[in-house]
Design a protein around this motif. Structure first.
Motif, PDB file in Angstrom:
ATOM      1  N   CYS A   1      -6.312 -12.191  -9.226  1.00  0.00           N
ATOM      2  CA  CYS A   1      -6.465 -11.913 -10.648  1.00  0.00           C
ATOM      3  C   CYS A   1      -7.919 -11.597 -10.966  1.00  0.00           C
ATOM      4  N   SER A   2      -8.135 -10.482 -11.697  1.00  0.00           N
ATOM      5  CA  SER A   2      -9.517 -10.076 -11.950  1.00  0.00           C
ATOM      6  C   SER A   2     -10.158 -10.910 -13.054  1.00  0.00           C
ATOM      7  N   ARG A   3      -9.391 -11.763 -13.702  1.00  0.00           N
ATOM      8  CA  ARG A   3      -9.997 -12.608 -14.744  1.00  0.00           C
ATOM      9  C   ARG A   3     -10.216 -14.037 -14.263  1.00  0.00           C
ATOM     10  N   CYS A   4      -9.173 -14.653 -13.696  1.00  0.00           N
ATOM     11  CA  CYS A   4      -9.336 -16.063 -13.330  1.00  0.00           C
ATOM     12  C   CYS A   4      -9.568 -16.244 -11.830  1.00  0.00           C
ATOM     13  N   GLY A   5      -9.406 -15.167 -11.057  1.00  0.00           N
ATOM     14  CA  GLY A   5      -9.681 -15.253  -9.627  1.00  0.00           C
ATOM     15  C   GLY A   5      -8.622 -15.979  -8.814  1.00  0.00           C
ATOM     16  N   LYS A   6      -7.521 -16.311  -9.448  1.00  0.00           N
ATOM     17  CA  LYS A   6      -6.430 -16.953  -8.713  1.00  0.00           C
ATOM     18  C   LYS A   6      -5.475 -15.891  -8.188  1.00  0.00           C
ATOM     19  N   PRO A   7      -4.691 -16.234  -7.160  1.00  0.00           N
ATOM     20  CA  PRO A   7      -3.746 -15.236  -6.642  1.00  0.00           C
ATOM     21  C   PRO A   7      -2.712 -14.846  -7.693  1.00  0.00           C
ATOM     22  N   ILE A   8      -2.391 -13.566  -7.736  1.00  0.00           N
ATOM     23  CA  ILE A   8      -1.357 -13.073  -8.643  1.00  0.00           C
ATOM     24  C   ILE A   8       0.003 -13.383  -8.021  1.00  0.00           C
ATOM     25  N   GLU A   9       0.947 -13.778  -8.853  1.00  0.00           N
ATOM     26  CA  GLU A   9       2.286 -14.116  -8.379  1.00  0.00           C
ATOM     27  C   GLU A   9       2.875 -12.976  -7.542  1.00  0.00           C
ATOM     28  N   LYS A  10       3.422 -13.358  -6.389  1.00  0.00           N
ATOM     29  CA  LYS A  10       3.972 -12.334  -5.489  1.00  0.00           C
ATOM     30  C   LYS A  10       5.086 -11.515  -6.131  1.00  0.00           C
ATOM     31  N   ALA A  11       5.973 -12.194  -6.838  1.00  0.00           N
ATOM     32  CA  ALA A  11       7.107 -11.494  -7.451  1.00  0.00           C
ATOM     33  C   ALA A  11       6.603 -10.446  -8.442  1.00  0.00           C
ATOM     34  N   ARG A  12       5.521 -10.801  -9.115  1.00  0.00           N
ATOM     35  CA  ARG A  12       4.930  -9.887 -10.098  1.00  0.00           C
ATOM     36  C   ARG A  12       4.368  -8.639  -9.406  1.00  0.00           C
ATOM     37  N   LEU A  13       3.686  -8.849  -8.298  1.00  0.00           N
ATOM     38  CA  LEU A  13       3.120  -7.716  -7.575  1.00  0.00           C
ATOM     39  C   LEU A  13       4.194  -6.859  -6.932  1.00  0.00           C
ATOM     40  N   LYS A  14       5.287  -7.502  -6.564  1.00  0.00           N
ATOM     41  CA  LYS A  14       6.358  -6.698  -5.956  1.00  0.00           C
ATOM     42  C   LYS A  14       7.026  -5.827  -6.996  1.00  0.00           C
ATOM     43  N   ALA A  15       7.057  -6.302  -8.237  1.00  0.00           N
ATOM     44  CA  ALA A  15       7.639  -5.491  -9.307  1.00  0.00           C
ATOM     45  C   ALA A  15       6.644  -4.441  -9.779  1.00  0.00           C
ATOM     46  N   LEU A  16       5.380  -4.840  -9.910  1.00  0.00           N
ATOM     47  CA  LEU A  16       4.335  -3.941 -10.414  1.00  0.00           C
ATOM     48  C   LEU A  16       3.129  -4.026  -9.480  1.00  0.00           C
ATOM     49  N   PRO A  17       3.156  -3.282  -8.391  1.00  0.00           N
ATOM     50  CA  PRO A  17       2.129  -3.460  -7.348  1.00  0.00           C
ATOM     51  C   PRO A  17       0.700  -3.127  -7.787  1.00  0.00           C
ATOM     52  N   TYR A  18       0.532  -2.481  -8.965  1.00  0.00           N
ATOM     53  CA  TYR A  18      -0.804  -2.062  -9.375  1.00  0.00           C
ATOM     54  C   TYR A  18      -1.475  -3.036 -10.342  1.00  0.00           C
ATOM     55  N   VAL A  19      -0.797  -4.126 -10.716  1.00  0.00           N
ATOM     56  CA  VAL A  19      -1.414  -5.015 -11.711  1.00  0.00           C
ATOM     57  C   VAL A  19      -2.598  -5.777 -11.106  1.00  0.00           C
TER      58      VAL A  19
ATOM     59  N   ARG B   1       0.840  -1.204   0.000  1.00  0.00           N
ATOM     60  CA  ARG B   1       0.000   0.000   0.000  1.00  0.00           C
ATOM     61  C   ARG B   1       0.875   1.254   0.000  1.00  0.00           C
ATOM     62  N   LYS B   2       1.920   1.210   0.825  1.00  0.00           N
ATOM     63  CA  LYS B   2       2.825   2.350   0.889  1.00  0.00           C
ATOM     64  C   LYS B   2       3.437   2.620  -0.486  1.00  0.00           C
ATOM     65  N   ARG B   3       3.834   1.526  -1.157  1.00  0.00           N
ATOM     66  CA  ARG B   3       4.448   1.693  -2.477  1.00  0.00           C
ATOM     67  C   ARG B   3       3.455   2.253  -3.482  1.00  0.00           C
ATOM     68  N   LEU B   4       2.208   1.809  -3.394  1.00  0.00           N
ATOM     69  CA  LEU B   4       1.172   2.325  -4.305  1.00  0.00           C
ATOM     70  C   LEU B   4       0.951   3.816  -4.076  1.00  0.00           C
ATOM     71  N   ILE B   5       0.931   4.206  -2.810  1.00  0.00           N
ATOM     72  CA  ILE B   5       0.703   5.620  -2.495  1.00  0.00           C
ATOM     73  C   ILE B   5       1.883   6.468  -2.980  1.00  0.00           C
ATOM     74  N   GLU B   6       3.091   5.931  -2.807  1.00  0.00           N
ATOM     75  CA  GLU B   6       4.277   6.637  -3.305  1.00  0.00           C
ATOM     76  C   GLU B   6       4.230   6.765  -4.819  1.00  0.00           C
ATOM     77  N   GLU B   7       3.866   5.663  -5.451  1.00  0.00           N
ATOM     78  CA  GLU B   7       3.764   5.628  -6.907  1.00  0.00           C
ATOM     79  C   GLU B   7       2.764   6.689  -7.392  1.00  0.00           C
ATOM     80  N   ARG B   8       1.650   6.779  -6.666  1.00  0.00           N
ATOM     81  CA  ARG B   8       0.608   7.728  -7.038  1.00  0.00           C
ATOM     82  C   ARG B   8       1.106   9.168  -6.920  1.00  0.00           C
ATOM     83  N   ALA B   9       1.823   9.450  -5.843  1.00  0.00           N
ATOM     84  CA  ALA B   9       2.369  10.794  -5.640  1.00  0.00           C
ATOM     85  C   ALA B   9       3.354  11.132  -6.757  1.00  0.00           C
TER      86      ALA B   9
END
Ligand SMILES: [Zn+2]
Length: 128
Positions: free
Chosen positions: A97-115, A16-24
């Motif tokens: 995941c908003s399409r298949c409903g499965k968890p998104i890969e952690k490494a992916r979210l750490k690289a791109l927290p907004y996906v 969340r902190k990273r998303l807020i920073e990204e937004r700023a």
């Protein structure tokens, strides 16, 4: 096999902190773009120079304005993604995941927290 979210509270807070920073960061980029193009359009309006003399410059101006617009659109697009990610976090649906409903890969979210798509669905979407 409960675990709706594979994330601990601490991990979520960090993301969340990273998303807020990204937004700023995106917001300040947007301000810069807007200030630049405002200044450009002001100077464009100021002098009533004849078109022939200004033709070359007008071409450059259009190109730069178009480039600014496409950057601006990218920034706005990204900002929308960040906002939606924060909203999903509030709803407890973050990292799913908003399409298949499965968890998104952690490494992916750490690289791109907004996906909001897992790698598989993101690739499928990119191919369309
Ligand atoms: Zn998926």
């Amino acid at each position: 096999m409960a675990g709706r979210s594979a994330y601990t509270k601490k991990e979520l807070e960090e993301l969340r902190k990273r998303l807020i920073e990204e937004r700023a960061e995106l917001e300040s980029q947007l301000t810069t773009i807007e200030e630049t193009s405002f200044a450009a359009s002001q100077s464009d309006l100021s002098g009533e120079v004849s078109f022939d003399e200004e033709n070359a410059d007008a071409g450059t101006f259009t190109f730069e304005r178009e480039r600014d617009l496409s950057i601006e659109n990218n920034v706005r697009d990204l900002m929308g993604k960040v906002d939606r990610a924060l909203a999903r976090m509030d709803e407890g649906r973050y990292g799913i995941c908003s399409r298949c409903g499965k968890p998104i890969e952690k490494a992916r979210l750490k690289a791109l927290p907004y996906v909001d798509l897992c790698i598989k669905d993101a690739q499928a979407q990119a191919r369309r």
